[in-house]
Motif scaffolding. Structure first.
Motif, mmCIF file in Angstrom:
data_model
loop_
_atom_site.group_PDB
_atom_site.id
_atom_site.type_symbol
_atom_site.label_atom_id
_atom_site.label_comp_id
_atom_site.label_asym_id
_atom_site.label_seq_id
_atom_site.Cartn_x
_atom_site.Cartn_y
_atom_site.Cartn_z
ATOM 1 N N PRO A 64 -72.984 -53.939 -28.419
ATOM 2 C CA PRO A 64 -72.285 -54.055 -27.140
ATOM 3 C C PRO A 64 -72.960 -53.236 -26.045
ATOM 4 C CG PRO A 64 -70.765 -53.491 -28.913
ATOM 5 C CD PRO A 64 -72.147 -53.350 -29.467
ATOM 6 N N PRO A 65 -72.766 -53.626 -24.788
ATOM 7 C CA PRO A 65 -73.299 -52.822 -23.686
ATOM 8 C C PRO A 65 -72.569 -51.487 -23.603
ATOM 9 C CG PRO A 65 -71.861 -54.543 -22.851
ATOM 10 C CD PRO A 65 -72.029 -54.805 -24.314
ATOM 11 N N PRO A 66 -73.192 -50.474 -23.034
ATOM 12 C CA PRO A 66 -72.514 -49.172 -22.909
ATOM 13 C C PRO A 66 -71.306 -49.281 -21.986
ATOM 14 C CG PRO A 66 -74.566 -49.197 -21.662
ATOM 15 C CD PRO A 66 -74.548 -50.455 -22.465
ATOM 16 N N ARG A 67 -70.298 -48.496 -22.284
ATOM 17 C CA ARG A 67 -69.109 -48.485 -21.432
ATOM 18 C C ARG A 67 -68.655 -47.048 -21.196
ATOM 19 N NH1 ARG A 67 -65.144 -47.487 -25.207
ATOM 20 N NH2 ARG A 67 -65.435 -48.447 -27.266
ATOM 21 N N GLN A 68 -67.989 -46.859 -20.078
ATOM 22 C CA GLN A 68 -67.430 -45.565 -19.748
ATOM 23 C C GLN A 68 -66.042 -45.444 -20.376
ATOM 24 O OE1 GLN A 68 -69.433 -43.402 -18.133
ATOM 25 N NE2 GLN A 68 -70.968 -45.039 -18.174
ATOM 26 N N SER A 69 -65.344 -44.378 -20.080
ATOM 27 C CA SER A 69 -63.993 -44.217 -20.585
ATOM 28 C C SER A 69 -63.100 -45.344 -20.049
ATOM 29 C CB SER A 69 -63.424 -42.864 -20.165
ATOM 30 O OG SER A 69 -63.430 -42.742 -18.755
ATOM 31 N N ILE A 70 -62.093 -45.675 -20.808
ATOM 32 C CA ILE A 70 -61.238 -46.817 -20.490
ATOM 33 C C ILE A 70 -60.042 -46.370 -19.655
ATOM 34 C CG2 ILE A 70 -59.847 -48.674 -21.464
ATOM 35 C CD1 ILE A 70 -61.520 -48.310 -24.039
ATOM 36 N N THR A 71 -59.821 -47.051 -18.555
ATOM 37 C CA THR A 71 -58.618 -46.853 -17.766
ATOM 38 C C THR A 71 -57.796 -48.132 -17.858
ATOM 39 O OG1 THR A 71 -59.748 -45.373 -16.218
ATOM 40 C CG2 THR A 71 -57.675 -46.370 -15.484
ATOM 41 N N LEU A 72 -56.616 -48.051 -18.450
ATOM 42 C CA LEU A 72 -55.765 -49.220 -18.601
ATOM 43 C C LEU A 72 -54.985 -49.429 -17.311
ATOM 44 C CD1 LEU A 72 -54.494 -48.622 -22.234
ATOM 45 C CD2 LEU A 72 -56.383 -50.056 -21.455
ATOM 46 N N ALA A 73 -55.270 -50.553 -16.667
ATOM 47 C CA ALA A 73 -54.702 -50.820 -15.346
ATOM 48 C C ALA A 73 -53.568 -51.833 -15.441
ATOM 49 C CB ALA A 73 -55.799 -51.337 -14.416
ATOM 50 N N PRO A 74 -52.703 -51.900 -14.416
ATOM 51 C CA PRO A 74 -51.639 -52.906 -14.402
ATOM 52 C C PRO A 74 -52.212 -54.318 -14.361
ATOM 53 C CG PRO A 74 -51.255 -51.193 -12.761
ATOM 54 C CD PRO A 74 -52.655 -51.009 -13.252
ATOM 55 N N GLY A 75 -51.397 -55.279 -14.755
ATOM 56 C CA GLY A 75 -51.831 -56.671 -14.729
ATOM 57 C C GLY A 75 -50.666 -57.612 -14.925
ATOM 58 N N ASP A 76 -50.989 -58.887 -15.166
ATOM 59 C CA ASP A 76 -49.964 -59.896 -15.418
ATOM 60 C C ASP A 76 -49.417 -59.713 -16.824
ATOM 61 O OD1 ASP A 76 -50.595 -60.983 -12.921
ATOM 62 O OD2 ASP A 76 -52.161 -62.255 -13.802
ATOM 63 N N GLN A 77 -48.116 -59.910 -16.972
ATOM 64 C CA GLN A 77 -47.482 -59.706 -18.269
ATOM 65 C C GLN A 77 -46.803 -60.977 -18.756
ATOM 66 O OE1 GLN A 77 -44.903 -56.228 -17.774
ATOM 67 N NE2 GLN A 77 -46.543 -54.929 -18.586
ATOM 68 N N ALA A 120 -62.867 -64.806 -28.118
ATOM 69 C CA ALA A 120 -63.263 -63.963 -26.970
ATOM 70 C C ALA A 120 -64.513 -63.185 -27.342
ATOM 71 C CB ALA A 120 -62.129 -63.034 -26.577
ATOM 72 N N PRO A 121 -65.665 -63.839 -27.386
ATOM 73 C CA PRO A 121 -66.875 -63.193 -27.910
ATOM 74 C C PRO A 121 -67.427 -62.075 -27.038
ATOM 75 C CG PRO A 121 -67.399 -65.364 -27.036
ATOM 76 C CD PRO A 121 -65.905 -65.252 -27.054
ATOM 77 N N SER A 122 -67.007 -62.001 -25.785
ATOM 78 C CA SER A 122 -67.521 -60.936 -24.915
ATOM 79 C C SER A 122 -66.644 -59.692 -24.938
ATOM 80 C CB SER A 122 -67.639 -61.439 -23.475
ATOM 81 O OG SER A 122 -66.358 -61.705 -22.927
ATOM 82 N N ALA A 123 -65.557 -59.729 -25.701
ATOM 83 C CA ALA A 123 -64.597 -58.628 -25.687
ATOM 84 C C ALA A 123 -64.873 -57.625 -26.801
ATOM 85 C CB ALA A 123 -63.183 -59.166 -25.828
ATOM 86 N N GLU A 124 -64.696 -56.361 -26.495
ATOM 87 C CA GLU A 124 -64.619 -55.323 -27.510
ATOM 88 C C GLU A 124 -63.145 -55.096 -27.840
ATOM 89 O OE1 GLU A 124 -67.205 -51.780 -27.202
ATOM 90 O OE2 GLU A 124 -67.707 -52.582 -25.221
ATOM 91 N N ARG A 125 -62.872 -54.856 -29.132
ATOM 92 C CA ARG A 125 -61.493 -54.652 -29.553
ATOM 93 C C ARG A 125 -61.282 -53.210 -29.993
ATOM 94 N NH1 ARG A 125 -58.426 -54.602 -34.199
ATOM 95 N NH2 ARG A 125 -60.244 -54.990 -35.520
#
Length: 380
Positions: free
Chosen positions: A254-267, A290-295
Motif C-alpha cells: 500500500p502507499p504510505p499514509r499519515q495518521s487517520i482522522t475519522l471525519a463525519p459523513g453520510d450514515q 474495494a481493492p483500493s481500500a486498506e482495512r
C-alpha cells in the motif's frame, strides 16, 4: 544431542503423516536439504509484546536447531534492513520483510505446482534459498531460475545455496518482471503475494504451463490460485483449498499514509455484519469489492480508507443489535464491500476454492462459481 539429520527425518515423517508430503520425489528433497544452512540466525516473537517485539536467535542460542525443524515460519529480516545480527541481546520491532516459510507450505506448493521431471521453473522470491534448493534437488540445477529483489537477501541466499551443494540460476532483480533471458518456462511459482498477475509472467510461461501465486491486496486478504497459461498474455484457473499467505511483493504494497482522522459523513444501516470482514474468505471477498481500500479495526468496528482519494468508511454498533455505516469521499467504500459480500453470502459463503480467475490482454477478473457468475476486476 539431537542431530540435524534426526530432526529433519522427524519433521519429514510428521509432514507425511499429516498428508502434506504425498509425492515421494518431494519427500526425498525434504530429506536431503538441511534447512539450518539457510537459517544461521532468525527472529522469534517476544510473547505478549505490544507492539510485537522480536529477539534474535543465533546458532549458539539454546533451541536454535530444534526450532528450525518445527513446522513454522522463521523471520530473517525486519522492515527491509534489520537482520538478527543487528539485534543481538536486545528486543527490536518492525514489519517482517523476509522469512523462511513454514516447510509444510513450501513443500505443499511445490506439489500443487504439478511439476514434472525435465520441466523448467521460474521461482519468484529466492528468500533464504531453502525452497530454491528443494526445487533444484527435485528437478536439477539447470531447471531452476530464482529471482530475488533484495540484494542483501540474495547474497546470503547464494552463499547458503552453494554451501548446500546446489547451483541453480540466481538473479537479483524485480521478480514482477520475471526473467525473460532464462525462459520460456513450464512453471512459475511465487513466494510473495501480488495484487494481480504481472504481465511478463504471462508471456514467459509457455502455453499449457502453470502459474502458482497468492493473490492479496491492501486489506490483506489472501488466496492461492493455480493458473494454466492459454496463450501469450492469457491464463485461467481456480483458487485452491487451504489457507496460504505471504508477504506482499514490495511494488504491490500500500502507499504510505499519515495518521487517520475519522471525519463525519453520510450514515446508513449496514446490510452485513461488519465482523465478516475479519474472517478468512470474507476479508478477501471484501477486498475484491474495494481493492483500493486498506482495512483496519476488528469485529463490528471496521475502518476502510482509500489513501489516494481520502475516501473513508467505518462501522459501529447502533445500540439495537445492528451497525451504522459512516461514509465520505468520492468512493463509497462500504457500498463496494457490502455488494461483494452479499453476493458471496447469497451463494452460501463458500471458501475461495469456489472462485476462479480469468486473465486476458484486456483485464483480470475473479469470478464466483463459473465465468458467467458474479465477478470483480483486479486493479491491474
Amino acid at each position: 544431542m539431537t542431530t540435524s539429520a534426526a530432526l529433519r527425518a522427524t519433521l519429514v515423517e510428521q509432514l507425511t503423516a499429516d498428508g502434506t508430503l504425498t509425492d515421494p520425489a518431494w519427500r526425498r528433497a525434504a530429506e536431503a536439504v538441511p534447512r539450518e544452512l539457510f537459517l544461521s540466525e532468525y527472529f522469534q516473537e517476544v510473547p505478549g509484546s505490544n507492539p510485537t517485539g522480536y529477539r534474535a536467535v543465533h546458532a549458539d542460542s539454546p533451541g536454535w536447531l530444534e526450532a528450525i525443524y518445527t513446522n513454522q515460519t522463521l523471520i530473517t529480516q525486519l522492515s527491509g534492513n534489520t537482520r538478527p545480527g543487528d539485534a543481538r541481546g536486545r528486543t527490536v520491532t518492525g514489519a517482517p520483510s523476509s522469512s523462511s516459510t513454514l516447510p509444510s507450505l513450501v513443500l505443499g506448493m511445490w506439489q500443487q505446482l504439478e511439476v514434472r521431471s525435465g520441466q523448467r521453473v521460474l521461482e519468484i522470491g529466492t528468500g533464504t534459498g531453502y525452497s530454491t534448493c528443494l526445487g533444484a534437488h527435485r528437478l536439477g540445477d539447470q531447471n531452476i531460475v530464482s529471482v530475488e529483489v533484495d540484494p542483501g537477501v540474495a547474497e546470503r541466499a547464494e552463499a547458503a545455496i552453494k554451501a548446500a551443494g546446489y547451483a541453480p540460476a540466481l538473479v537479483v532483480g524485480d521478480g514482477l518482471d520475471g526473467h525473460a533471458e532464462g525462459g520460456p518456462y513450464d512453471r512459475l511459482i511465487a513466494t510473495c503475494a501480488i495484487r494481480y498477475l504481472p504481465h511478463p509472467w504471462l508471456y514467459q510461461v509457455k502455453p499449457g504451463g502453470k502459474i502458482l501465486a497468492t493473490l492479496s491486496g491492501w486489506s490483506y486478504g489472501f488466496a492461492l490460485v493455480l493458473l494454466t497459461v492459454t496463450g501469450p498474455g492469457r491464463a485461467s484457473g481456480r483458487f485452491l483449498p487451504g489457507y496460504t499467505s505471504f508477504m506482499m511483493a514490495r511494488p504491490h504494497t500500500p502507499p504510505p499514509r499519515q495518521s487517520i482522522t475519522l471525519a463525519p459523513g453520510d450514515q446508513r444501516p449496514s446490510r452485513i455484519d461488519p465482523a465478516v470482514l475479519g474472517t478468512w474468505t470474507g476479508s478477501w471477498v471484501a477486498q475484491l469489492g474495494a481493492p483500493s481500500a486498506e482495512r483496519m479495526g476488528a469485529g463490528g468496528q471496521q475502518i476502510l480508507l482509500d489513501v489516494a482519494t481520502g475516501s473513508q468508511a467505518r462501522s459501529e454498533p447502533d445500540g439495537n443489535g445492528g451497525w451504522t455505516i459512516t461514509q465520505r469521499g468520492p468512493l463509497r467504500l462500504w457500498d463496494q464491500v457490502e455488494s461483494a459480500v452479499v453476493q458471496w453470502q447469497e451463494r452460501g459463503c463458500p471458501h475461495q476454492e469456489a472462485f476462479g480467475l480469468t486473465v486476458t490482454e484486456h483485464g483480470q477478473r475473479v469470478w464466483l462459481g463459473g465465468e458467467d457468475g458474479p465477478g470483480w476486476d483486479l486493479p491491474v
